[in-house]
Design a protein around this motif. Sequence first.
Motif, PDB file in Angstrom:
ATOM      1  N   SER A  19      39.925 -22.318  22.617  1.00  0.00           N
ATOM      2  CA  SER A  19      39.507 -21.939  21.261  1.00  0.00           C
ATOM      3  C   SER A  19      39.786 -20.470  20.978  1.00  0.00           C
ATOM      4  N   LEU A  78      36.670 -24.659  13.004  1.00  0.00           N
ATOM      5  CA  LEU A  78      36.837 -23.207  12.937  1.00  0.00           C
ATOM      6  C   LEU A  78      38.095 -22.753  12.193  1.00  0.00           C
ATOM      7  N   TYR A  79      39.167 -23.528  12.332  1.00  0.00           N
ATOM      8  CA  TYR A  79      40.452 -23.076  11.807  1.00  0.00           C
ATOM      9  C   TYR A  79      40.987 -23.939  10.663  1.00  0.00           C
TER      10      TYR A  79
END
Length: 110
Positions: A19, A78-79
């Motif tokens: 990550s 998250l992305y």
Amino acid sequence: MNGWLALGVAIVAEVMGTSALKASDGFSRPLPTLVVVAGYGLAFWMLSITTRSVPVGLAYAIWSGLGTVLIALVAWALYGQRLDAWSIVGMALIVAGVLVMNLLSNTPAH
């Protein structure tokens, strides 16, 4: 340490390390780079401990399979990585394969 607990730690550590790869920006940012190196270091150490009591093929299948699924979910959260229907089918097949190996295989520990 219990092999299954070590495997759980190995999976979490690998997911944390992977990550942080994007945030490390090609290892140009020190803190995320440290998280990558520490995550992978801990993951491989714990995976080596796991293989003391869990067959290596099974341990690696669980580690890589669940790690892949968790990374895809982290990337989504998250992305903003898009998970289409085929991505979800692929992840389900990975989990199914790990379950088949874990629940139906008679592979001995040694």
